[in-house]
Design a protein around this motif. Structure first.
Motif, PDB file in Angstrom:
ATOM      1  N   ILE A 147       0.840  -1.192   0.000  1.00  0.00           N
ATOM      2  CA  ILE A 147       0.000   0.000   0.000  1.00  0.00           C
ATOM      3  C   ILE A 147       0.879   1.246   0.000  1.00  0.00           C
ATOM      4  CG2 ILE A 147      -0.161  -0.140   2.523  1.00  0.00           C
ATOM      5  CD1 ILE A 147      -2.944   1.083   2.306  1.00  0.00           C
ATOM      6  N   GLU A 148       0.488   2.215  -0.788  1.00  0.00           N
ATOM      7  CA  GLU A 148       1.181   3.491  -0.818  1.00  0.00           C
ATOM      8  C   GLU A 148       0.432   4.487   0.064  1.00  0.00           C
ATOM      9  OE1 GLU A 148       1.742   4.949  -4.747  1.00  0.00           O
ATOM     10  OE2 GLU A 148       2.809   3.154  -5.440  1.00  0.00           O
ATOM     11  N   ILE A 156      -3.900  15.730   9.297  1.00  0.00           N
ATOM     12  CA  ILE A 156      -4.267  14.331   9.510  1.00  0.00           C
ATOM     13  C   ILE A 156      -3.040  13.605  10.065  1.00  0.00           C
ATOM     14  CG2 ILE A 156      -5.074  12.194   8.453  1.00  0.00           C
ATOM     15  CD1 ILE A 156      -7.171  14.339   8.395  1.00  0.00           C
ATOM     16  N   GLU A 157      -3.169  12.982  11.234  1.00  0.00           N
ATOM     17  CA  GLU A 157      -2.029  12.370  11.902  1.00  0.00           C
ATOM     18  C   GLU A 157      -2.287  10.900  12.232  1.00  0.00           C
ATOM     19  OE1 GLU A 157      -0.250  14.642  15.225  1.00  0.00           O
ATOM     20  OE2 GLU A 157      -1.871  16.087  14.854  1.00  0.00           O
ATOM     21  N   PHE A 158      -1.245  10.099  12.098  1.00  0.00           N
ATOM     22  CA  PHE A 158      -1.221   8.727  12.621  1.00  0.00           C
ATOM     23  C   PHE A 158      -0.612   8.791  14.018  1.00  0.00           C
ATOM     24  CE2 PHE A 158       1.314   4.893  13.419  1.00  0.00           C
ATOM     25  CZ  PHE A 158       0.351   3.896  13.269  1.00  0.00           C
ATOM     26  N   SER A 237      -1.044   2.238   5.744  1.00  0.00           N
ATOM     27  CA  SER A 237       0.291   2.522   5.208  1.00  0.00           C
ATOM     28  C   SER A 237       1.273   2.727   6.353  1.00  0.00           C
ATOM     29  CB  SER A 237       0.255   3.748   4.293  1.00  0.00           C
ATOM     30  OG  SER A 237      -0.033   4.934   5.012  1.00  0.00           O
ATOM     31  N   HIS A 238       0.812   3.346   7.440  1.00  0.00           N
ATOM     32  CA  HIS A 238       1.669   3.517   8.616  1.00  0.00           C
ATOM     33  C   HIS A 238       1.833   2.194   9.363  1.00  0.00           C
ATOM     34  CE1 HIS A 238       2.451   7.873   8.813  1.00  0.00           C
ATOM     35  NE2 HIS A 238       1.285   8.003   8.189  1.00  0.00           N
ATOM     36  N   LEU A 239       0.762   1.438   9.473  1.00  0.00           N
ATOM     37  CA  LEU A 239       0.861   0.143  10.161  1.00  0.00           C
ATOM     38  C   LEU A 239       1.832  -0.793   9.444  1.00  0.00           C
ATOM     39  CD1 LEU A 239      -2.878  -0.580  11.092  1.00  0.00           C
ATOM     40  CD2 LEU A 239      -1.032   0.117  12.630  1.00  0.00           C
TER      41      LEU A 239
END
Length: 280
Positions: A147-148, A156-158, A237-239
């Motif tokens: 995933i990109e 927007i924050e992770f 994408s962060h995970l």
């Protein structure tokens, strides 16, 4: 042969029988005592309400029962049924259920539930004889994430959620989580899990609960008002940087857009189950 409750059997003997019973199963097991103890804690297992068949001093069959309120009803959940190969064909599963039913009624149980692999036609036939009916289909997924990261607004924050709000998470659901994915099962072993989210000005837009050990996802979701905006892909994408491969079990087959999303981010449909229920 004698049917007794499993609180009278040492866990070491239950483990041996468990591995023998699942030696030729659709999914291979090589369970340890610690694995079963830990998993059954999450599933709410009560060995005094679970049954086993003893033949010549050896455990040859079992039904493991989790016990708690489920969707508003006191429920007995079959967390595992097994009969060792040499003792199959003797209707032991039906006999164990007949042994347990009076105990369930004494405890005012109102619902019986279980999950069974869809290809396990013999088991489904037996459970139907006991009175269970197919309630819904459940799909299992896993694989390496591909995933990109989408380009979203700078605000927007992770982030990692330090104090999970399970009441809030419920508002993100597309379907009721299966037994071993629900909030009670997670909180029983909460130290195993990490909690992540996507936020905008302290408003949580998406969340994911991840088992740190293996990247297992019991729950995840995007707030209904923030779907189709790339929030889910942003989250995963962060995970993927923390957990390159992930898996999740028992996604309701009616949640079509969730199934499609999992495929879009690289997961494959590994196996399917039925959730079966009966009301007493």
């Amino acid at each position: 042969m004698e049917i007794i409750t499993l609180d009278k059997i040492p866990l070491s003997k239950i483990t041996i029988c468990f591995n023998q019973a699942f030696s030729d199963y659709f999914v291979k097991f090589n369970a340890t005592e610690s694995y079963l103890r830990h998993r059954w804690k999450g599933a709410g297992v009560d060995l005094s309400l679970s049954a086993g068949v003893v033949d010549n001093g050896e455990l040859v069959a079992f039904i493991i029962i989790g016990f708690r309120e489920w969707q508003g009803l006191k429920t007995a959940f079959n967390a595992g049924t097994g009969v060792i190969p040499s003792h199959r064909g003797n209707a032991l599963t039906i006999k164990m259920y007949n042994f347990l039913l009076p105990k369930f009624k004494a405890e005012k149980v109102r619902c019986l539930s279980l999950e069974v692999i869809q290809e396990n036609v013999k088991a489904i036939h037996i459970y139907k004889k006991v009175g269970l009916k197919i309630h819904r289909g459940l799909h299992c997924y896993g694989g390496e994430l591909k995933i990109e990261q989408p380009h979203l607004k700078d605000d927007i924050e992770f982030f990692e959620i330090e104090e999970p709000d399970f009441f809030l998470f419920k508002s993100f659901y597309d379907f009721h989580p299966a037994w071993e994915n629900n909030n009670k099962s997670v909180t029983e072993n909460i130290e195993d899990y990490n909690f992540y989210g996507v936020k905008n000005n302290n408003n949580i837009l998406a969340f994911a609960i991840v088992k740190a050990e293996n990247g297992y996802l019991p729950q995840f979701g995007v707030h209904p008002k923030h779907r189709q905006k790339g929030i889910g892909k942003f989250l995963f994408s962060h995970l993927s940087k923390k957990y390159p491969a992930m898996k999740t079990n028992n996604i309701d087959s009616s949640a079509i857009h969730v199934l499609k999303f999992l495929e879009q981010i690289g997961m494959n449909n590994t196996i399917n189950q039925y959730e079966m229920v009966s009301y007493l």
